[in-house]
Design a protein around this motif. Structure first.
Motif, PDB file in Angstrom:
ATOM      1  N   ARG A  55       0.846  -1.186   0.000  1.00  0.00           N
ATOM      2  CA  ARG A  55       0.000   0.000   0.000  1.00  0.00           C
ATOM      3  C   ARG A  55       0.885   1.239   0.000  1.00  0.00           C
ATOM      4  O   ARG A  55       1.831   1.330   0.783  1.00  0.00           O
ATOM      5  N   ARG A  57       0.891   5.766  -0.781  1.00  0.00           N
ATOM      6  CA  ARG A  57       0.256   7.041  -1.155  1.00  0.00           C
ATOM      7  C   ARG A  57       1.311   7.862  -1.876  1.00  0.00           C
ATOM      8  O   ARG A  57       2.395   8.122  -1.333  1.00  0.00           O
ATOM      9  N   ASP A  78      -3.939   6.883  -3.841  1.00  0.00           N
ATOM     10  CA  ASP A  78      -3.611   5.724  -3.022  1.00  0.00           C
ATOM     11  C   ASP A  78      -3.550   4.501  -3.924  1.00  0.00           C
ATOM     12  O   ASP A  78      -4.412   4.303  -4.782  1.00  0.00           O
ATOM     13  N   LYS A 113     -12.530   7.100   2.252  1.00  0.00           N
ATOM     14  CA  LYS A 113     -11.169   6.668   2.544  1.00  0.00           C
ATOM     15  C   LYS A 113     -10.891   6.889   4.028  1.00  0.00           C
ATOM     16  O   LYS A 113     -11.347   7.887   4.609  1.00  0.00           O
ATOM     17  N   ASP A 115      -7.631   6.524   6.970  1.00  0.00           N
ATOM     18  CA  ASP A 115      -6.326   6.170   7.538  1.00  0.00           C
ATOM     19  C   ASP A 115      -6.525   6.109   9.047  1.00  0.00           C
ATOM     20  O   ASP A 115      -6.522   7.126   9.737  1.00  0.00           O
ATOM     21  N   ASP A 119      -0.729   6.631   9.763  1.00  0.00           N
ATOM     22  CA  ASP A 119       0.586   6.418   9.160  1.00  0.00           C
ATOM     23  C   ASP A 119       0.675   6.921   7.717  1.00  0.00           C
ATOM     24  O   ASP A 119       1.671   6.700   7.034  1.00  0.00           O
ATOM     25  N   GLY A 120      -0.392   7.607   7.269  1.00  0.00           N
ATOM     26  CA  GLY A 120      -0.367   8.145   5.922  1.00  0.00           C
ATOM     27  C   GLY A 120      -0.759   7.151   4.848  1.00  0.00           C
ATOM     28  O   GLY A 120      -0.673   7.471   3.662  1.00  0.00           O
ATOM     29  N   LEU A 121      -1.202   5.955   5.242  1.00  0.00           N
ATOM     30  CA  LEU A 121      -1.637   4.936   4.292  1.00  0.00           C
ATOM     31  C   LEU A 121      -3.072   4.534   4.597  1.00  0.00           C
ATOM     32  O   LEU A 121      -3.483   4.517   5.765  1.00  0.00           O
ATOM     33  N   LEU A 122      -3.813   4.193   3.569  1.00  0.00           N
ATOM     34  CA  LEU A 122      -5.215   3.843   3.769  1.00  0.00           C
ATOM     35  C   LEU A 122      -5.357   2.503   4.477  1.00  0.00           C
ATOM     36  O   LEU A 122      -4.673   1.536   4.144  1.00  0.00           O
ATOM     37  N   ASP A 123      -6.284   2.468   5.422  1.00  0.00           N
ATOM     38  CA  ASP A 123      -6.685   1.221   6.046  1.00  0.00           C
ATOM     39  C   ASP A 123      -8.042   0.753   5.520  1.00  0.00           C
ATOM     40  O   ASP A 123      -8.281  -0.449   5.421  1.00  0.00           O
ATOM     41  N   TRP A 125     -10.506   1.043   2.249  1.00  0.00           N
ATOM     42  CA  TRP A 125     -10.587   1.410   0.846  1.00  0.00           C
ATOM     43  C   TRP A 125     -12.041   1.319   0.403  1.00  0.00           C
ATOM     44  O   TRP A 125     -12.643   0.242   0.469  1.00  0.00           O
TER      45      TRP A 125
END
Length: 630
Positions: A55, A57, A78, A113, A115, A119-123, A125
């Motif tokens: 994953r 971004r 993402d 979306k 996060d 942490d700046g990443l999608l959990d 989607w």
């Protein structure tokens, strides 16, 4: 010959030494085979993990500056791809570019979306594309349109900056642009196989079309679902405003993150100043927001979906785009449903997912599954009853003139109520008249509508395409409006496509599509068709500003008392009038439930019955019309 003999002997003398050297070395272990997709039963199989998928971004500098701050906008997206892409697996991309990921959100359950751990990443989607397709050897990109969510700039509601947002990511995927992660490190798409598909509903669908008409290399297929293809037709129709003033700016405000709305107000104000609400006419502002006019640049295949009863993105958006695709021989398929503004995932879920799977496999993984040899069109005739056809409109439809006749006219045609025989009939424009007043009680004379009715049909009559009303009329003012409604008068069970639900009921039960992670389960509420028995059905409709009778760009005032030809299309349809039902054509002046631009003139309109008629795209043409009793 002696030289050749010596060389041969020298070589033979060396062989035992070489053999000893080889035998004395432990051979290297055999290299593991490169990861690859697995195809079985004609489709890619879920052989890759979802929870362990990579994953990211990423951010790309665009080529435009929508907020005019002197800096190029940054487009964020993402990305999820199989872990095996780090070990040499080459995969295509499925992309949903959207302005909605942090505001209106996506799908029947309004997924945003998320996060969750910062942490700046999608959990989480939105939608099922990641759960279903990543394990089957696809990467998925959810791209934030300019000015929304993590992208900079300001939304421009289908202007060039919106339209070019996804193109930036496709350029990066194909090595023509630079992307960076949050740390500023350059990231390359060395795992990409060169092919990208785009998909999306509504605004997202328009962004898929917008990207396709750029002709960008690397976009292989698009799947627009109920998307506006001609933005003028989304907020206007034939010179009349249908969504209130400054709608373009209003939608831009809706999709902008709340903390940036004040910042983007100058961009919205500029759009409102240029949208031409004072006239409703077509201009360069709307030409920029047209995809139909640019279909000649499309190199991607198209799987198009639309609800025939969609009163949000009306069906002329699919039809005009479809006609243009046919003109340019673009590889294409079409689904038409009986619902309103509903995603096929929520109306025909299993068949849609299977079709989408095979479509993407064919175009993005080049799996030879025969999908392009199957019928071009899937069409829902009644609730959950689907047909396939070679094309749309149906190839044996014929545009057939059906005249609007005096009430005592001869056989066939549509007869005016009441039973009189005038050469012209008078109509009073009433801007306050409701749609129900227009279409109910068709046998009752009303001053602000003309009702033309068929006899009860002897046989079913099938229309497929775009009806056109052709009136010969005049008014006592320099301007007036016209409206026309095609109605099926007959009791039947039909899809209840009005609100709530636009044809579906959302259930509490769920089913799951694809793999899961601890934060994203890929499960969605099931639906069922909403049906109701009614005595009539509004089949299709259309409106016209009389001053735009010759051009939607240039108004031409009427000369009071003079007769003119007023030709205007109704929304496209595919509909079967059953035997025993009556066909009705209702003619009005203003149509307030269609056009928000009320006509202040309150004109008196005279309609000449000798030549006024409707052109119906009848399957079987005149013989079928005569057989039915028209």
């Amino acid at each position: 010959m002696g030289g050749l003999s010596r060389m041969w002997r020298v070589g033979m003398a060396l062989l035992p030494v070489v053999a000893v050297a080889v035998l004395g070395v432990t051979p290297p272990a055999l290299a593991a085979p490169a990861p690859a997709i697995v195809v079985s039963d004609g489709v890619t199989q879920p052989v890759f993990g979802y929870a362990d998928a990579i994953r990211e971004r990423l951010f790309i500098d665009s080529t435009f500056d929508s907020d005019l701050d002197g800096l190029r906008d940054i487009i964020a997206f993402d990305l999820m791809r199989p872990k095996a892409t780090a070990d040499g697996l080459k995969v295509p991309v499925i992309m949903d570019a959207s302005p909605y990921y942090s505001t209106v959100c996506r799908g029947n359950e309004s997924e945003c979306k998320a996060d969750l751990d910062g942490d700046g990443l999608l959990d989480r989607w939105p939608l099922f594309y990641d759960n279903y397709f990543v394990p089957r050897g696809y990467a998925v990109i959810l791209l934030d349109m300019v000015g929304t969510n993590n992208s900079t700039g300001c939304p421009t509601t289908n202007a060039n900056q919106d339209n070019l947002s996804a193109k930036q990511a496709i350029n990066w995927l194909n090595g023509r642009a630079t992307a960076r992660n949050a740390a500023g490190q350059v990231v390359e798409a060395d795992w990409h196989n060169g092919r990208t598909g785009m998909i999306g509903k509504s605004y997202d669908g328009s962004l898929a079309m917008a990207t396709a008409v750029t002709g960008v290399r690397g976009l292989t297929t698009v799947v627009p679902i109920s998307g506006p293809s001609e933005y003028y037709d989304y907020v206007r129709s034939n010179g009349l405003i249908t969504r209130g003033n400054n709608y373009v700016a209003s939608l831009a405000n809706t999709v902008t993150n709340p903390e940036r709305r004040d910042y983007c107000k100058p961009v919205r104000d500029a759009m409102s100043a240029a949208d031409g609400d004072e006239t409703g006419d077509y201009s360069a502002f709307w030409n920029e927001r047209s995809y139909v006019k640019k279909v000649d640049k499309v190199t991607a295949s198209v799987l198009l979906y639309h609800g025939l009863n969609d009163d949000n993105v009306r069906p002329d958006h699919f039809s005009k785009f479809w006609y243009a695709l046919a003109e340019h021989d673009v590889p294409r398929k079409l689904w038409l449903s009986q619902e309103g503004h509903v995603d096929p995932f929520d109306s025909r879920r299993t068949v849609w997912v299977n079709t989408l799977h095979r479509w993407f496999d064919f175009w993005l993984h080049q799996v030879q599954n025969g999908i392009m040899e199957e019928p071009r069109v899937d069409l829902e005739r009644s609730a959950d009853v689907w047909e396939t056809h070679a094309d749309w409109p149906l190839p044996d439809k014929v545009d057939t003139e059906v005249f609007l006749q005096p009430g005592t006219g001869g056989a066939g045609g549509l007869k005016l109520v009441p039973v009189v025989k005038p050469t012209t009939v008078r109509l009073a424009d009433d801007p306050a008249q409701s749609q129900n007043t227009m279409i109910l009680n068709p046998d009752t004379v009303q001053p602000s509508r003309l009702a033309f009715l068929s006899v009860p049909l002897r046989t079913p009559l099938h229309v497929s395409g775009t009806p056109v009303v052709k009136l010969r009329a005049g008014a006592d003012k320099t301007d007036t409006n016209f409206g026309a409604i095609l109605v099926d008068y007959g009791t039947a069970e039909r899809v209840a496509h009005r609100m709530p639900g636009e044809g579906i009921i959302t259930l509490e039960s769920q089913d799951c599509w694809g793999q899961t992670s601890p934060t994203d389960d890929g499960c969605y509420k099931q639906t069922q068709k909403r049906v109701a028995t009614a005595d009539l059905e509004l089949v299709t409709k259309g409106i016209l500003d009389a001053q735009n009778r010759q051009s939607i760009r240039t108004p031409t005032p009427l000369v009071p008392g003079q007769l003119y030809n007023f030709d205007f299309p109704l929304l496209p349809e595919d509909y079967v009038f059953q035997a025993g039902h009556r066909i009705g054509v209702i003619i009005v002046g203003s149509y307030p439930q269609y056009s928000s631009q009320a006509d202040p003139n309150r004109a008196t309109i005279d309609v000449a019955l000798k030549t006024s008629h409707i052109v119906l795209p009848i399957v079987g043409g005149t013989p079928a019309a005569h057989a039915a009793g028209l």
